[in-house]
Every structure is written in C-alpha cells, then in structure tokens.
Design an enzyme around this catalytic site. Structure first.
Site, mmCIF file in Angstrom:
data_model
loop_
_atom_site.group_PDB
_atom_site.id
_atom_site.type_symbol
_atom_site.label_atom_id
_atom_site.label_comp_id
_atom_site.label_asym_id
_atom_site.label_seq_id
_atom_site.Cartn_x
_atom_site.Cartn_y
_atom_site.Cartn_z
ATOM 1 N N LYS A 12 0.821 -1.125 0.094
ATOM 2 C CA LYS A 12 -0.033 0.179 0.048
ATOM 3 C C LYS A 12 0.988 1.155 -0.055
ATOM 4 O O LYS A 12 2.226 1.104 0.306
ATOM 5 C CB LYS A 12 -1.106 -0.064 1.391
ATOM 6 C CG LYS A 12 -0.002 0.095 2.451
ATOM 7 C CD LYS A 12 -0.804 -0.275 3.667
ATOM 8 C CE LYS A 12 -0.192 0.103 4.968
ATOM 9 N NZ LYS A 12 -0.982 -0.393 6.341
ATOM 10 N N ARG A 56 -10.230 0.322 14.899
ATOM 11 C CA ARG A 56 -10.133 0.703 13.813
ATOM 12 C C ARG A 56 -11.036 0.327 12.816
ATOM 13 O O ARG A 56 -12.325 0.142 13.043
ATOM 14 C CB ARG A 56 -8.510 0.969 13.266
ATOM 15 C CG ARG A 56 -8.283 2.100 12.190
ATOM 16 C CD ARG A 56 -7.008 1.975 11.988
ATOM 17 N NE ARG A 56 -6.322 0.994 11.180
ATOM 18 C CZ ARG A 56 -5.300 0.436 10.766
ATOM 19 N NH1 ARG A 56 -4.173 1.766 10.731
ATOM 20 N NH2 ARG A 56 -4.872 -0.412 10.002
ATOM 21 N N HIS A 91 -6.108 -6.907 13.071
ATOM 22 C CA HIS A 91 -4.886 -5.982 13.226
ATOM 23 C C HIS A 91 -4.498 -5.566 14.679
ATOM 24 O O HIS A 91 -5.639 -5.468 15.303
ATOM 25 C CB HIS A 91 -5.165 -4.807 12.315
ATOM 26 C CG HIS A 91 -3.791 -3.978 12.110
ATOM 27 N ND1 HIS A 91 -2.676 -4.857 11.423
ATOM 28 C CD2 HIS A 91 -3.573 -2.832 11.662
ATOM 29 C CE1 HIS A 91 -2.016 -3.675 11.118
ATOM 30 N NE2 HIS A 91 -2.201 -2.602 11.432
ATOM 31 N N ARG A 112 1.198 -10.299 7.565
ATOM 32 C CA ARG A 112 1.103 -9.437 6.586
ATOM 33 C C ARG A 112 2.131 -8.335 6.994
ATOM 34 O O ARG A 112 1.976 -6.991 7.112
ATOM 35 C CB ARG A 112 -0.178 -8.630 6.902
ATOM 36 C CG ARG A 112 -1.459 -9.297 6.500
ATOM 37 C CD ARG A 112 -2.699 -8.532 6.839
ATOM 38 N NE ARG A 112 -2.641 -7.878 7.798
ATOM 39 C CZ ARG A 112 -3.257 -7.899 9.068
ATOM 40 N NH1 ARG A 112 -3.853 -9.231 9.153
ATOM 41 N NH2 ARG A 112 -3.358 -7.326 9.948
ATOM 42 N N TYR A 159 14.006 30.932 5.536
ATOM 43 C CA TYR A 159 12.852 31.657 5.690
ATOM 44 C C TYR A 159 13.123 31.811 7.282
ATOM 45 O O TYR A 159 13.030 30.801 7.904
ATOM 46 C CB TYR A 159 11.598 30.926 5.476
ATOM 47 C CG TYR A 159 11.249 30.888 3.931
ATOM 48 C CD1 TYR A 159 11.183 32.273 3.201
ATOM 49 C CD2 TYR A 159 10.967 29.765 3.499
ATOM 50 C CE1 TYR A 159 10.983 32.140 1.874
ATOM 51 C CE2 TYR A 159 10.746 29.767 2.010
ATOM 52 C CZ TYR A 159 10.705 30.980 1.259
ATOM 53 O OH TYR A 159 10.191 30.817 0.001
ATOM 54 N N CYS A 188 12.528 24.121 3.214
ATOM 55 C CA CYS A 188 11.587 25.016 2.284
ATOM 56 C C CYS A 188 10.853 23.907 1.223
ATOM 57 O O CYS A 188 10.934 22.906 1.514
ATOM 58 C CB CYS A 188 12.507 25.981 1.392
ATOM 59 S SG CYS A 188 13.542 27.205 2.221
ATOM 60 N N ASP A 219 11.245 23.495 -1.819
ATOM 61 C CA ASP A 219 11.870 22.785 -2.906
ATOM 62 C C ASP A 219 13.473 22.712 -2.682
ATOM 63 O O ASP A 219 14.272 22.199 -3.284
ATOM 64 C CB ASP A 219 12.197 23.671 -4.135
ATOM 65 C CG ASP A 219 10.550 23.981 -4.448
ATOM 66 O OD1 ASP A 219 9.954 23.270 -4.765
ATOM 67 O OD2 ASP A 219 10.070 25.181 -4.395
HETATM 68 C C1 LIG Z 1 -0.262 -1.252 6.879
HETATM 69 C C2 LIG Z 1 -0.812 -2.637 7.171
HETATM 70 C C3 LIG Z 1 -0.021 -3.666 7.368
HETATM 71 C C4 LIG Z 1 1.437 -3.822 7.317
HETATM 72 O O1 LIG Z 1 1.844 -3.069 8.615
HETATM 73 P P1 LIG Z 1 3.566 -3.165 9.099
HETATM 74 O O2 LIG Z 1 3.654 -2.426 10.315
HETATM 75 O O3 LIG Z 1 4.009 -2.080 7.803
HETATM 76 O O4 LIG Z 1 4.183 -4.349 8.889
HETATM 77 C C5 LIG Z 1 -0.661 -4.817 7.761
HETATM 78 N N1 LIG Z 1 -2.034 -4.939 7.992
HETATM 79 C C6 LIG Z 1 -2.845 -3.946 7.770
HETATM 80 C C7 LIG Z 1 -4.150 -4.214 8.183
HETATM 81 C C8 LIG Z 1 -2.105 -2.744 7.615
HETATM 82 O O5 LIG Z 1 -2.916 -1.468 7.314
#
Ligand SMILES: *Cc1c(COP(=O)(O)O)cnc(C)c1O
Length: 389
Positions: A47, A145, A176, A232, A278, A325, A327
C-alpha cells in the site's frame, strides 16, 4: 562507488534528486520473512505506493522473494496492480460504499468485509455477476479501527447466509494489532485470544474461517504465536525495523531498499551572522560555506526537520540549517568545504558508510521511519537497481 544503491550515472543524468530503490533488497527481505514465518504464508503489503518505493517494482520483487499474497489498503491500488499485469492473490481492505466491487470481482481481487454494509455490497456485486465474491472477514479485536467490533455474532450469521446462498466464499479471517511494536504489551495476548474466539464463533455457525491472519511486521519479527496461517508485513519488506528500540534492520536479517540522493545546486561563501532560510532560524556562527540541496517538503522532506535533518556530503554528516523550504534545504558546510555544485549528497540510505538512515530522519522530525519513506513524493524519480526490475 561500491554501494549497490548508487545507480549508474545515465539513469540520473541531469536530475536534481532521485530515489534509488533496490529491488533485490526487497526480494531478499521477503525471502527472510518467508523463512521466519514458515509454515505461515507471507502477504507483502504494498500500500501507499509500497511505502514510497513504487508499487509495481515492489510487488514484483516481493513475489520473486516468495510472497504468496500481496496486500493493499485501497481497492484502487489493487486495480492498479492488476492493470500493471500483476496476477498474484491480492487483498484490499479500504473502499467506500460507492466502490465498484464488481470490478474487484472481475479482477480477481479479494475484498475485506468488516461491516454489515461491505458484506452486503459484496453480496450485491456477486448476485449481479452471477459469481461468488471471494471475501475475507475482518474482526476488530481491540485496535478500534477497521472491522466488526461489537456485532460479530450477528455478522457471522449474515455471513453464513451469504455463503449458503453461494454469493460469497470466505477465504480468510483477519484482524490487526494495536501494540505489536511492544510485544510484551498485554493487548498483544488479549487480541490473539479475542481473535481465536472470533474464529470459534465462525465455526459455530458452520463456516470455515479460511486463512487466519493477524501479524504486521512487528508481530512477524517478534511474536511467532501470532503468525497463524499468514503474516502481513509491510515495513520490514522495505528493510526497515518496526521496532527500532529492539533491533536494527540488520539484526532481523533485513536491508534498507531506499536511498535518497540529490546534487548540490549552489555552493557559496557567507559571512558570520548570516541568517539562513525563511525566518532566519539559523544564523552562521562564523564565516562559512553554504550549500543548497534541491529537495524540500514538496519532495517529502519533513518540515519538522528544520535545524535537525541529517545530510551526508563528501563523507561527512551535516544538519539542515534553518527551515526546510518547499524545494530546497540549506546546509552550513563549514569554512573549509572544498566541494562544488553538482556534488552528490545523500539524504538517506543504509547507514553503512555513515549516511543518515530513515530512522535518523524519523528521530530528527519527531516521527516514525514509516512516514519518512512513505512521504517521498513522486517529484524525485525512482531509479530501480537490483536484479528484479
Ligand atoms: C499497513 C498494514 C499492514 C503492514 O503493517 P507494517 O507495520 O508496515 O508491517 C498490515 N496490515 C494492515 C491491515 C495494514 O493496514
């Protein structure tokens, strides 16, 4: 140059700055995660444009390393992978009720159902196509979540009806963790227990949960009990440590896949007392040489790293002088600097030759390494090195 992350000159000719992505490192990191997770399978999470590394490059390299699955947040990211010809098993977990789940079905993308509405959307798309939708059920075991939080029993009944009528096929069940980066935190154990109970509830209504998964990078590396059928990892795929207090990438057998390089665009003398950038938040303490680095917050350099971000020039480490800045950033290179415009500077890399790492930038900007690499903007071209292009 011996650093494998230093690309050949033609690839970057004329560029002010570029991001080198080592596809072989991604491949090897995934192979290491596959080894650690076995017999569980690995879903490489790509992602956020593969945490800034380039989604298609990373997907191909991860598959070459042995990932059985790819995971993305948004359905659009999954569709983009299919459009690029990536055919591996693919799971998405973020889409709104307006999303075209029929398109997901047509593309062989598995969708996460973590609410009554998303299950109904999948059922509707399946009925319309006359073909079962492959779905994975998401239970919220405590992160607060995504996923079904309080109505799991009710959800399992609706899911069982959808499976019975042949409109969905349940291929996985997942959740998760909230505190995976603190393996001893009591929620890590508690979420595993709640997950097991949620799986039991599915079995009680006659459903096979399919692949059970819970572990992100941190849990993959530190909590084998949470590996279940599939892990994951995201961050670890890119060679960064999700638990910097517990181990460096090398400690986990991983190596960073990103290097960020720029070329000095100006080198000039300045007198003591010269305000820099700046708001003049930096003032030269003595006669010195200032250097301009053509990367700024439009490129993903965090503005919070003013007077703090580390940059390596000619083998030496300097700190950004004054504000970041849009750029550019300015460096105070000291009175004896003998470099010239066009010299390469390293904003981040593996640290093997003293260059700053994503973790160093995270500390300088008060954030996490995840954000440093992910926010690298597309203005700096990606140059892919390594054997998996
Ligand atoms: C982003 C994400 C992961 C991967 O998480 P890491 O901490 O980068 O390994 C796994 N599962 C879900 C649902 C995520 O949103």
């Amino acid at each position: 140059m011996t650093d494998p992350l230093a690309p050949s000159a033609p690839a970057t000719a004329g560029a002010s700055a570029w991001v080198t992505v080592d596809a072989a490192a991604i491949r090897d990191n995934v192979a290491e995660l596959v080894r650690r997770a076995a017999p569980a399978q690995v879903m490489a999470v790509v992602k956020g444009d593969a945490y800034g590394h380039g989604i298609v490059t990373a997907a191909r390299a991860a598959l070459a390393g042995g990932a059985a699955w790819l995971g993305v947040a948004q359905l659009q990211e999954a569709l983009a992978l299919r459009a690029a010809g990536v055919e591996a098993p693919l799971l998405t977990w973020i889409f709104p009720p307006q999303a075209d789940l029929g398109a997901a079905l047509d593309a062989g993308i598995e969708v996460t159902v973590g609410s009554a509405w998303s299950l109904r959307s999948a059922v509707a798309a399946a009925r319309e196509r006359g073909q079962a939708a492959r779905v994975q059920a998401k239970v919220d075991t405590g992160l607060g979540r995504g996923g079904v939080l309080t109505d799991w029993e009710e959800f399992t009944l609706e899911l069982a009806r959808a499976v019975a009528e042949g409109s969905v096929e349940l291929t996985g069940t997942w959740s998760h963790l909230a505190w995976a980066d603190a393996p001893e935190h009591p929620t890590v154990r508690a979420q595993q227990e709640r997950f097991a109970a949620a799986v039991d509830a599915l079995r009680r209504v006659g459903l096979d949960p399919g692949l059970r998964h819970l572990a992100n990078s941190a849990a993959t590396l530190t909590t084998p009990a949470a590996h279940l059928d599939l892990v994951r990892p995201g961050l670890a795929v890119y060679g960064l440590s999700p638990v910097p207090d517990l181990g460096t990438p090398a400690d986990f057998g991983l190596r960073e896949a990103m290097r960020v390089t720029a070329r000095l665009t100006q080198v000039k003398r300045a007198r003591a007392g010269q305000g820099v950038s700046y708001g003049h938040e930096y003032t030269t303490p003595r006669d010195t040489v200032l250097g301009l680095v053509p990367m700024g917050y439009a490129d993903g350099i965090p503005r919070h790293a003013g007077n703090a971000g580390p940059v390596q020039v000619g083998g030496r480490r300097y700190m950004v002088a004054g504000r970041v800045c849009m750029d550019q950033v300015v460096l105070d290179l000291g009175p004896d600097f003998d470099g010239a415009p066009g010299d390469e500077v390293t904003l981040l890399g593996r640290g093997a030759d003293g260059e700053p790492t994503a973790q160093d930038w995270a500390e300088a900007a008060g954030t996490i390494n995840y954000e440093i690499v992910t926010r690298m903007a597309p203005r700096a071209p990606r140059v892919v090195v390594g054997d998996e292009r």
